[in-house]
Design a protein around this motif. Sequence first.
Motif, PDB file in Angstrom:
ATOM      1  N   ARG A  84       0.827  -1.184   0.000  1.00  0.00           N
ATOM      2  CA  ARG A  84       0.000   0.000   0.000  1.00  0.00           C
ATOM      3  C   ARG A  84       0.877   1.256   0.000  1.00  0.00           C
ATOM      4  O   ARG A  84       0.644   2.190  -0.759  1.00  0.00           O
ATOM      5  CB  ARG A  84      -0.852  -0.056   1.264  1.00  0.00           C
ATOM      6  N   LEU A  85       1.893   1.258   0.852  1.00  0.00           N
ATOM      7  CA  LEU A  85       2.797   2.405   0.920  1.00  0.00           C
ATOM      8  C   LEU A  85       3.462   2.624  -0.427  1.00  0.00           C
ATOM      9  O   LEU A  85       3.617   3.746  -0.888  1.00  0.00           O
ATOM     10  CB  LEU A  85       3.879   2.174   1.981  1.00  0.00           C
ATOM     11  N   GLU A  86       3.817   1.519  -1.070  1.00  0.00           N
ATOM     12  CA  GLU A  86       4.479   1.590  -2.357  1.00  0.00           C
ATOM     13  C   GLU A  86       3.568   2.288  -3.367  1.00  0.00           C
ATOM     14  O   GLU A  86       4.020   3.090  -4.175  1.00  0.00           O
ATOM     15  CB  GLU A  86       4.764   0.165  -2.800  1.00  0.00           C
ATOM     16  N   ARG A  87       2.274   1.997  -3.293  1.00  0.00           N
ATOM     17  CA  ARG A  87       1.324   2.600  -4.228  1.00  0.00           C
ATOM     18  C   ARG A  87       1.094   4.067  -3.892  1.00  0.00           C
ATOM     19  O   ARG A  87       0.889   4.892  -4.768  1.00  0.00           O
ATOM     20  CB  ARG A  87      -0.027   1.870  -4.168  1.00  0.00           C
ATOM     21  N   LEU A  88       1.084   4.381  -2.591  1.00  0.00           N
ATOM     22  CA  LEU A  88       0.746   5.741  -2.176  1.00  0.00           C
ATOM     23  C   LEU A  88       1.939   6.675  -2.272  1.00  0.00           C
ATOM     24  O   LEU A  88       1.791   7.858  -2.547  1.00  0.00           O
ATOM     25  CB  LEU A  88       0.273   5.732  -0.718  1.00  0.00           C
ATOM     26  N   ALA A  89       3.127   6.122  -2.033  1.00  0.00           N
ATOM     27  CA  ALA A  89       4.294   6.973  -1.793  1.00  0.00           C
ATOM     28  C   ALA A  89       4.565   8.046  -2.840  1.00  0.00           C
ATOM     29  O   ALA A  89       4.763   9.196  -2.476  1.00  0.00           O
ATOM     30  CB  ALA A  89       5.516   6.106  -1.589  1.00  0.00           C
ATOM     31  N   TYR A 297      -4.711   0.959   9.564  1.00  0.00           N
ATOM     32  CA  TYR A 297      -5.799   1.057   8.578  1.00  0.00           C
ATOM     33  C   TYR A 297      -5.826   2.411   7.893  1.00  0.00           C
ATOM     34  O   TYR A 297      -6.270   2.517   6.752  1.00  0.00           O
ATOM     35  CB  TYR A 297      -7.139   0.726   9.230  1.00  0.00           C
ATOM     36  N   GLU A 298      -5.313   3.461   8.592  1.00  0.00           N
ATOM     37  CA  GLU A 298      -5.201   4.764   7.928  1.00  0.00           C
ATOM     38  C   GLU A 298      -4.372   4.636   6.661  1.00  0.00           C
ATOM     39  O   GLU A 298      -4.672   5.250   5.646  1.00  0.00           O
ATOM     40  CB  GLU A 298      -4.516   5.763   8.864  1.00  0.00           C
ATOM     41  N   VAL A 299      -3.317   3.828   6.761  1.00  0.00           N
ATOM     42  CA  VAL A 299      -2.478   3.624   5.577  1.00  0.00           C
ATOM     43  C   VAL A 299      -3.199   2.727   4.579  1.00  0.00           C
ATOM     44  O   VAL A 299      -3.268   3.023   3.391  1.00  0.00           O
ATOM     45  CB  VAL A 299      -1.121   2.990   5.974  1.00  0.00           C
ATOM     46  N   LEU A 300      -3.778   1.633   5.090  1.00  0.00           N
ATOM     47  CA  LEU A 300      -4.418   0.678   4.178  1.00  0.00           C
ATOM     48  C   LEU A 300      -5.617   1.294   3.464  1.00  0.00           C
ATOM     49  O   LEU A 300      -5.930   0.931   2.342  1.00  0.00           O
ATOM     50  CB  LEU A 300      -4.853  -0.575   4.949  1.00  0.00           C
ATOM     51  N   ASP A 301      -6.309   2.240   4.126  1.00  0.00           N
ATOM     52  CA  ASP A 301      -7.528   2.805   3.541  1.00  0.00           C
ATOM     53  C   ASP A 301      -7.342   4.189   2.939  1.00  0.00           C
ATOM     54  O   ASP A 301      -8.314   4.813   2.533  1.00  0.00           O
ATOM     55  CB  ASP A 301      -8.640   2.886   4.596  1.00  0.00           C
ATOM     56  N   ALA A 302      -6.090   4.694   2.911  1.00  0.00           N
ATOM     57  CA  ALA A 302      -5.872   6.034   2.355  1.00  0.00           C
ATOM     58  C   ALA A 302      -6.371   6.072   0.908  1.00  0.00           C
ATOM     59  O   ALA A 302      -6.274   5.080   0.200  1.00  0.00           O
ATOM     60  CB  ALA A 302      -4.391   6.374   2.402  1.00  0.00           C
ATOM     61  N   PRO A 303      -6.963   7.218   0.494  1.00  0.00           N
ATOM     62  CA  PRO A 303      -7.475   7.269  -0.876  1.00  0.00           C
ATOM     63  C   PRO A 303      -6.322   7.082  -1.859  1.00  0.00           C
ATOM     64  O   PRO A 303      -5.266   7.676  -1.694  1.00  0.00           O
ATOM     65  CB  PRO A 303      -8.070   8.675  -0.985  1.00  0.00           C
ATOM     66  N   GLU A 304      -6.548   6.244  -2.851  1.00  0.00           N
ATOM     67  CA  GLU A 304      -5.498   5.977  -3.816  1.00  0.00           C
ATOM     68  C   GLU A 304      -5.381   7.136  -4.779  1.00  0.00           C
ATOM     69  O   GLU A 304      -6.380   7.576  -5.331  1.00  0.00           O
ATOM     70  CB  GLU A 304      -5.861   4.730  -4.624  1.00  0.00           C
TER      71      GLU A 304
END
Length: 568
Positions: A84-89, A297-304
């Motif tokens: 998830r972090l990889e996608r958001l970063a 979950y804040e990280v897992l659910d952050a808007p993409e």
Amino acid sequence: GGRLLGALGLGSLALGSAVGLMATSGWLISRASQQPPVLYLMVAVTATRAFGIGRAVFRYAERLVSHDAVLRMLADTRVAVYRRLERLAPAGLRGTRRGDLLTRLVADVDAFQDYWLRWLLPAGVALTVSAASVGFTAWLLPEAGAVLAAGLLASGAGVPLLTATAARRTERRLAPARGVLATRVTDLLTGTAELTVSGALPARTDAVRRADGALTRIAARAAAVTGLGDGLTALVSGLTVTGTAAFGAQAVAAGRLSGVAMAVVVLTPLAAFEAVLGLPLAARYRQRVRRSAERVYEVLDAPEPVREPVAPRQAPASPFPVVVKGVTARYAGQRREALAGLDLTLEEGRRVAVVGASGSGKTTLAQVLLRFLDPEAGSYTLAGVDACALDGDDVRRFVGLCAQDAHLFDSSVRENLLLARKDATEADLRAALDRARLLDWVDALPDGLDTLVGEHGARLSGGQRQRLALARALLAGFPVLVLDEPAEHLDLPTADALTADLLAATEGRTTLLITHRLAGLDAVDEVIVLDAGRVVQRGPYERLVTEDGPLWEMARREAEAESWVAVG
Ligand SMILES: Nc1ncnc2c1ncn2[C@@H]1O[C@H](COP(=O)(O)OP(=O)(O)OP(=O)(O)O)[C@@H](O)[C@H]1O
Ligand SMILES: [Mg+2]
């Protein structure tokens, strides 16, 4: 799931053995005092031994099974958070701080194990064993069973509820406080040089000390509450045993209970309290974990920032032409659009430069081209295929980036290059270095390609760092290469030399060069001038510098600044 149930069963057996041990020993001692033939005692003697051994063996097996199950689960969670972090970063994490992210990935995910190991499992075991003990005692003497039930309920549910309420605020502050401390420490460690120079080191060290102090106070308050819980449980346990003893004595006097069974009625509760002893702490782990879980979950659910297609389309063989039409882009939570109505066409071999003041949207354009950020309006197509219908990784195989702050790994020159292409030969590496004008330098080093670059490339000069990043991007051989301010942070002569080398190295390759310097731009096919996300001027450099407009203004200011540097 199955493993955890197994652990629950084993844990209950372990604790049940402890209670059984106490009960049979009680029976054995009182019965032995009547001096019956030894044969009558054999079963109880064997049972005592079995319970004694069982308690240790079951406890060991329970630890083994439960930790195995939980560590597996933890690994899965960590992978999910990392993905998830990889996608958001790239576009979505500027609001979160590095140290805090690290705590989320490590400490907060670790806290998940406490949920299973320190809350669910002890609670489940306590419930099972309490129910069995109450049932057994009630079978011997109903009123003693009732007293035991009341006592276990008070210390297993009442005390945890009480301590949890007392510790609620403390527990909620624990995870954020840990995040603050980690952020402060990483800030201090990465910025020591700057902080020393600016004289801010003592203040920052104090801040770390304060964060540490806050964490210590939280721990102290938590310990005090734990002490309170332990004391209350001991009190309730004493009262319960006294109660069962009183009822037992009455029953013996009334002839309803044998003297031998009386020992069992009194001793079983004593052991049964072991089941609920840890529950106040378990309840607090539950609270603590809840806060950590929220943070995970804040990280897992952050808007993409980017929506991946469910069924990605087959990537075209070649990405050309790359066409951006009327693209508008905005970062999550921002009112202003970072890019508005931008058009751009990249034919094969075409080179385009994007210039503009800081904050004008240049990097945002790079983010859109790499599909790190979805356009809000407009279209982005590769060979006529909508880029949003393609797998993001496929897009990034066509469009490569040499980022504004390209990261160098704390490893050798060679390893940093191989990252771009695993199977590159020595000759490939040398060719890429040569095109980035870095080969002479590397050859002069005693360790050559195996020279270590240090953390973030700290052992390299700024120019060498950028050139190494450029060589890496060239080695990867992307059909379209986006270079985001490769010459930023360099002194003017070095910056202009790098730009010249870079333009020579990308000759004939499709390139989007983002820059804030105009030197050398006569070599590209088109220059686009951005201002506040909008194209304010575009065309060949020769034409733009002569006509009255933003680029002419930029050129004038640049010349002025240079003359200042020359005079100074
Ligand atoms: N992750 C982000 N979240 C919110 N706003 C952002 C984010 N990244 C950039 N912005 C905003 O979008 C606008 C365009 O930023 P961008 O990074 O594209 O500018 P730039 O032209 O690359 O500037 P520079 O020359 O300083 O690199 C700016 O107003 C910036 O504050
Ligand atoms: Mg930028």
